[in-house]
Design a protein around this motif. Structure first.
Motif, PDB file in Angstrom:
ATOM      1  N   ALA A  35       0.835  -1.209   0.000  1.00  0.00           N
ATOM      2  CA  ALA A  35       0.000   0.000   0.000  1.00  0.00           C
ATOM      3  C   ALA A  35       0.866   1.254   0.000  1.00  0.00           C
ATOM      4  CB  ALA A  35      -0.926  -0.009   1.214  1.00  0.00           C
ATOM      5  N   ILE A  36       1.972   1.233   0.758  1.00  0.00           N
ATOM      6  CA  ILE A  36       2.880   2.390   0.782  1.00  0.00           C
ATOM      7  C   ILE A  36       3.487   2.605  -0.601  1.00  0.00           C
ATOM      8  CG2 ILE A  36       5.076   3.237   1.704  1.00  0.00           C
ATOM      9  CD1 ILE A  36       4.320   1.836   4.358  1.00  0.00           C
ATOM     10  N   ILE A  37       3.894   1.500  -1.256  1.00  0.00           N
ATOM     11  CA  ILE A  37       4.453   1.607  -2.607  1.00  0.00           C
ATOM     12  C   ILE A  37       3.431   2.216  -3.565  1.00  0.00           C
ATOM     13  CG2 ILE A  37       5.240   0.263  -4.600  1.00  0.00           C
ATOM     14  CD1 ILE A  37       6.501  -1.714  -2.645  1.00  0.00           C
ATOM     15  N   ASP A  38       2.178   1.759  -3.444  1.00  0.00           N
ATOM     16  CA  ASP A  38       1.135   2.211  -4.375  1.00  0.00           C
ATOM     17  C   ASP A  38       0.691   3.649  -4.121  1.00  0.00           C
ATOM     18  OD1 ASP A  38       1.202  -0.285  -5.506  1.00  0.00           O
ATOM     19  OD2 ASP A  38      -0.551  -1.049  -4.413  1.00  0.00           O
ATOM     20  N   PRO A  42       7.210   8.819  -3.269  1.00  0.00           N
ATOM     21  CA  PRO A  42       8.652   8.730  -2.984  1.00  0.00           C
ATOM     22  C   PRO A  42       9.141   7.317  -2.667  1.00  0.00           C
ATOM     23  CG  PRO A  42       7.716  10.636  -1.886  1.00  0.00           C
ATOM     24  CD  PRO A  42       6.572   9.841  -2.424  1.00  0.00           C
ATOM     25  N   TYR A  43       8.205   6.399  -2.339  1.00  0.00           N
ATOM     26  CA  TYR A  43       8.605   5.032  -2.006  1.00  0.00           C
ATOM     27  C   TYR A  43       8.381   4.061  -3.162  1.00  0.00           C
ATOM     28  CZ  TYR A  43       9.086   6.529   2.816  1.00  0.00           C
ATOM     29  OH  TYR A  43       9.495   7.168   3.945  1.00  0.00           O
ATOM     30  N   ALA A  44       7.985   4.588  -4.309  1.00  0.00           N
ATOM     31  CA  ALA A  44       7.647   3.713  -5.436  1.00  0.00           C
ATOM     32  C   ALA A  44       8.800   2.788  -5.812  1.00  0.00           C
ATOM     33  CB  ALA A  44       7.230   4.554  -6.637  1.00  0.00           C
ATOM     34  N   ASN A  45      10.013   3.312  -5.803  1.00  0.00           N
ATOM     35  CA  ASN A  45      11.170   2.500  -6.196  1.00  0.00           C
ATOM     36  C   ASN A  45      12.137   2.248  -5.039  1.00  0.00           C
ATOM     37  OD1 ASN A  45      10.391   2.499  -8.987  1.00  0.00           O
ATOM     38  ND2 ASN A  45      11.101   4.625  -9.106  1.00  0.00           N
TER      39      ASN A  45
END
Length: 379
Positions: A35-38, A42-45
């Protein structure tokens, strides 16, 4: 007692509920991370590879510690320490506190959804579910606060370290360190070298206020001897810089290639030693040249003006002044008279005296020597 510890003391999950929640811990942690990635760009990669493994482990550890609290088997503190270090690490990875707080908000929502589903399935009473919710969000708030403190402390530490590196660079520049050493110091300070630097001397108390109004790449020292401050201004527009220094007791050296900033500083220091009224060293180059070797200048004056020494002091002074004006105005008698506020005949008379004292007055070498000798009066 923290709010989390207080909430935890008001409830204790039964063993069956805790066992059911622990069984789903890995799945809950994965859902939180995904969920944080989505949802937090800034946390996508940032959560792939080894970093992703580390973060997933940290999330599982935080959830595990939370369940220990909820079951009455742990005290607060460990989770907060880890969150503090997480905040510091986010600075090192170049992410803002806003990004981390967003991650906490998303993580709290997803974690609670998973934990609540597990608790209800395990038969936790509704009243206890409400307490469980309060504990969950109090715990997340405590972790957020600890991370914010770590983030702020790391920024402050980096700021102090950066400031020290910039000061060391400024000191190396004034000391005339080698170009290679200066380049290393500039890289360590994260400072992009300009084409030129201009040294400015001013009272130490004025250094920081002036510095804040200048180019952000300006280097500043305000703890030098004699309460002197130094600014090293990159690629300065000289006329603009002088206007910015209006009303301040400042001396501005020449612009020099950045690795030779010590030469600009040295000239400003020498100009200040000549007169407290000098502001722009470019306006006083003759005085600076002639004062570069005081002993040599004194010897030159003594030799060049030796014929005047036999005269009374007043007479010698008048003739030296006339000689200076005559050389400056290239022998134009009316201009010499106007400069001295005397009659042209007086100039004619005095020049006749000077030609008797200096028979070779028309010699180019004698003119050069006398011009230098009378350009400045000895200090």
């Amino acid at each position: 007692m923290s709010r989390v510890t207080q909430r935890a003391s008001e409830m204790a999950l039964d063993e069956a509920t805790v066992t059911a929640l622990r069984a789903a811990l890995r799945t809950t942690a994965e859902e939180v991370v995904q969920a944080i990635i989505d949802e937090v760009p800034p946390y996508a990669n940032a959560l792939s590879g080894r970093m992703g493994v580390t973060i997933r482990r940290a999330v599982r550890t935080a959830l595990g510690h939370y369940l220990d609290l909820a079951s009455g088997n742990a005290a607060g503190g460990d989770g907060g320490d880890a969150a503090y270090e997480l905040g510091r690490g986010e600075v090192r990875d170049g992410r803002s506190m806003d990004a981390l707080l967003s991650a906490y908000r998303v993580g709290a929502r997803v974690a609670w959804r998973c934990l609540a589903a597990g608790a209800v399935s395990a038969g936790l009473p509704a009243a206890e579910v409400a307490k469980f919710a309060e504990l969950t969000f109090a715990y997340i708030d405590e972790l957020s606060a600890a991370s914010a403190a770590g983030h702020a402390d790391q920024l402050a530490a980096w700021g102090r370290a950066h400031e020290r590196h910039l000061e060391h660079l400024a000191r190396d520049l004034l000391a005339g360190a080698s170009p290679d050493a200066l380049l290393v110091a500039a890289q360590r300070a994260g400072w992009h070298p300009p084409d030129s630097l201009t040294a400015v001397l001013l009272p130490a108390a004025q250094a920081r206020p002036v510095y804040r109004a200048l180019d952000p790449g300006t280097l500043v020292l305000d703890d030098l001897p004699d309460a002197t401050g130094v600014l090293l201004v990159p690629d300065a527009d000289r006329s603009h810089l002088l206007r910015q220094l209006s009303g301040r007791t400042a001396v501005v050296g020449p612009a020099r290639p950045w690795t030779h900033a010590s030469a600009s500083h040295a000239r400003a220091v020498r100009a200040r030693s000549l007169s407290p009224d000098i502001r722009d060293t470019e306006d006083h180059l003759p005085e600076l040249v002639l004062s570069a070797d005081a002993d040599a200048f004194a010897d030159l004056r003594a030799r060049a003006l030796a014929p005047l020494r036999a005269l009374p002091a007043a007479t010698a002074g008048r003739l030296e002044g006339t000689l200076r004006a005559w050389l400056l105005h290239q022998g134009r008698r009316d201009e010499v008279a106007a400069a001295l506020f005397v009659h042209p005949q007086t100039v004619r008379y005095r020049m006749a005296q000077l030609r008797e004292l200096f028979p070779d007055l028309a010699s180019p070498n004698r003119v050069l020597e006398l011009t230098l000798a009378v350009s400045l009066r000895p200090s």
